[in-house]
Scaffold this active site. Structure first.
Site, short mmCIF file in Angstrom:
data_model
loop_
_atom_site.label_atom_id
_atom_site.label_comp_id
_atom_site.label_asym_id
_atom_site.label_seq_id
_atom_site.Cartn_x
_atom_site.Cartn_y
_atom_site.Cartn_z
N LYS A 190 -10.83 -3.10 -3.08
CA LYS A 190 -11.59 -2.13 -3.43
C LYS A 190 -11.23 -0.76 -3.69
O LYS A 190 -11.68 0.16 -3.88
CB LYS A 190 -12.61 -2.15 -2.06
CG LYS A 190 -12.09 -1.88 -0.86
CD LYS A 190 -13.07 -1.82 0.10
CE LYS A 190 -12.97 -2.71 1.46
NZ LYS A 190 -11.54 -2.35 2.25
N LYS A 212 -4.53 -9.11 -6.22
CA LYS A 212 -5.74 -9.35 -5.80
C LYS A 212 -6.90 -8.28 -5.98
O LYS A 212 -6.47 -7.06 -6.48
CB LYS A 212 -5.82 -9.37 -3.98
CG LYS A 212 -5.67 -8.18 -3.26
CD LYS A 212 -6.19 -8.48 -2.12
CE LYS A 212 -5.98 -7.09 -1.08
NZ LYS A 212 -6.73 -6.94 0.16
N LYS A 214 0.86 -1.21 0.13
CA LYS A 214 -0.09 -0.11 -0.12
C LYS A 214 1.20 1.22 0.03
O LYS A 214 0.41 2.38 -0.63
CB LYS A 214 -1.00 0.01 1.16
CG LYS A 214 -2.00 -1.16 0.89
CD LYS A 214 -3.29 -1.09 2.08
CE LYS A 214 -4.41 -1.85 1.22
NZ LYS A 214 -4.93 -2.60 2.36
N1 AQP Z 1 -9.57 -10.10 -3.41
C1 AQP Z 1 -9.88 -10.75 -2.21
N2 AQP Z 1 -10.29 -12.02 -2.19
C2 AQP Z 1 -10.57 -12.42 -0.84
N3 AQP Z 1 -10.99 -11.86 0.49
C3 AQP Z 1 -10.49 -10.48 0.12
N4 AQP Z 1 -10.63 -9.46 1.03
C4 AQP Z 1 -10.30 -8.39 0.54
N5 AQP Z 1 -9.85 -8.46 -0.88
C5 AQP Z 1 -10.12 -9.73 -0.79
C6 AQP Z 1 -10.89 -9.84 2.60
O1 AQP Z 1 -12.05 -8.70 2.53
C7 AQP Z 1 -11.99 -8.20 4.11
C8 AQP Z 1 -11.60 -6.78 3.92
O2 AQP Z 1 -11.04 -6.12 4.85
P1 AQP Z 1 -10.56 -4.76 4.78
O3 AQP Z 1 -11.76 -3.84 3.92
O4 AQP Z 1 -10.26 -4.34 6.18
O5 AQP Z 1 -9.39 -4.53 3.93
P2 AQP Z 1 -8.64 -5.02 2.94
O6 AQP Z 1 -8.07 -6.42 3.02
O7 AQP Z 1 -7.37 -4.18 2.43
O8 AQP Z 1 -9.57 -5.10 1.70
P3 AQP Z 1 -9.39 -4.60 0.11
O9 AQP Z 1 -10.71 -5.00 -0.53
O10 AQP Z 1 -8.19 -5.10 -0.30
O11 AQP Z 1 -9.40 -3.08 0.39
P4 AQP Z 1 -8.31 -1.90 0.13
O12 AQP Z 1 -8.30 -1.91 -1.32
O13 AQP Z 1 -9.14 -0.86 0.58
O14 AQP Z 1 -7.02 -2.26 0.88
C9 AQP Z 1 -10.46 -8.83 4.54
O15 AQP Z 1 -11.02 -9.99 5.47
C10 AQP Z 1 -9.73 -9.29 3.38
O16 AQP Z 1 -9.06 -10.43 3.63
#
Ligand code: AQP
Length: 346
Positions: free
Chosen positions: A213, A210, A120
């Protein structure tokens, strides 16, 4: 309430949620809540303080938090159940307070090794990399340890943070006596949720990444708010490979394998059944059409359910849960404050 094992998960409200979030985190939790609430306590929260470790539009945050809670409900979370708690992290001050204490027992070195931080921060200019991004795994550890959570279903990307939670919890217990319940090791978590490994839904345009969002373009990301038409376009434009034949092989064919995975999970069929239906087929166009239909129909249904979620019961549930979670978390916080010498021992 105290003696039931706790299952806990949360999703940041920094942007609309994706089908990666839905399949990787929300669905396993909702399934668990439907099957096991009663035997277990289910904490499904919105870590709103985590939402701006990377820059966001703050004008949207509050509504996004409420939207996320509605998403949990539209996905089937039984909020009427007494063992299901839905709350916002910032409404429970102990999260921030325990984080500070844990921060003082956490090494710069161990935080610098976190791959989520590396990934990040690589996308941000130096002056936009916040301290919050650096120490958010400590806040995540507090989120888990405050409630004695044993089971924490997260996607594959969060494995390292869960390992850290175990490390810092054990470190504190070793120095101060039994303060915290330690969440189960990652393989045991997978076992509990009936999986071989953590799920990782991949970006449609670049399946080596991956699906995320906060992706800058969102071209390879299916958001839960995408119209079925937009989602169809994204699926039809998904990167595949030059083998010319559908096959499930995450190493050599991550794009096609990702689509097969999405297809199986959204249609509720076992992976081997879906693979058997498609493997060997030579038209990637037909294959993508098949996937797009399932995704579009999922989105249509899901969005109708989301629109039907009533706000008032959501707000009442939040209020009730937050009162209960404040009481519970303060007990853990007090235990910790006493241990480190901030409060007299009782
Ligand atoms: N691509 C993915 N496949 C499976 N699981 C996923 N998660 C995120 N992306 C995938 C799971 O969703 C939860 C989200 O947790 P979060 O919002 O705290 O942060 P994150 O892991 O950083 O999610 P993102 O979507 O990747 O968000 P951004 O882009 O904002 O950082 C967690 O349980 C994660 O494992």
């Amino acid at each position: 309430m105290m003696s039931k094992p706790v299952i806990l998960t949360g999703l940041r409200a920094n942007n609309d949620l994706t089908i990666g979030n839905y399949l990787g985190a929300i669905l396993p939790m909702v399934d668990m809540a439907k099957k096991r609430a009663g035997e277990y306590r289910v904490n499904m929260f919105v870590p709103d303080l985590h939402s701006f470790t990377t820059p966001i539009d703050h004008g949207q945050l509050y509504d996004q938090v409420i939207n996320n809670i509605k998403v949990y409900i539209a996905a089937g979370l039984p909020i009427d159940h007494d063992d299901v708690y839905v709350y916002r992290q910032s409404y429970v001050p102990a999260h921030s307070e325990l984080t500070w204490i844990l921060d003082c027992f956490t090494g710069m070195g161990e935080m610098s090794r976190m791959t989520q931080f590396k990934d990040k921060s690589a996308k941000l200019s130096e002056d936009r990399i916040s301290l919050g991004l650096f120490n958010y795994p400590v806040l995540m550890a507090a989120d888990i340890l405050l409630y004695d959570a044993s089971y924490v279903p997260v996607g594959d990307d969060q494995t390292q943070h869960l390992e850290f939670t175990r490390d810092i919890g054990e470190r504190m217990n070793k120095q101060f006596g039994e303060l915290f319940t330690i969440p189960l090791p990652v393989p045991k978590q997978h076992e509990f949720f009936g999986k071989d490994q953590g799920l990782r839904i991949r970006d449609l345009v670049d399946p080596t990444k991956k699906m995320s969002k906060s992706d800058e373009t969102g071209r390879g990301v299916i958001f839960l708010s995408d119209s079925p038409e937009v989602a169809t376009k994204k699926i039809m434009g998904a990167a595949t490979d030059s083998f010319g034949e559908v096959a499930f092989d995450s190493k050599e064919r991550p794009g096609v394998t990702n689509l097969l995975t999405i297809l199986a999970l959204l249609s509720g069929k076992p992976q081997h059944e879906v693979n058997a239906e498609w493997e060997g087929k030579t038209s990637y166009g037909d294959f993508k059409k098949g996937v797009a239909e399932v995704v579009a129909s999922f989105l249509t249904d899901f969005q109708a359910r989301l629109a039907a979620v009533d706000e008032q019961p959501v707000l009442s549930k939040l209020e009730q849960s937050e009162v209960a979670m404040r009481a519970l978390s303060e007990k853990t916080l007090l235990r910790t404050q006493q241990a480190v010498g901030l409060r007299p021992k009782s």
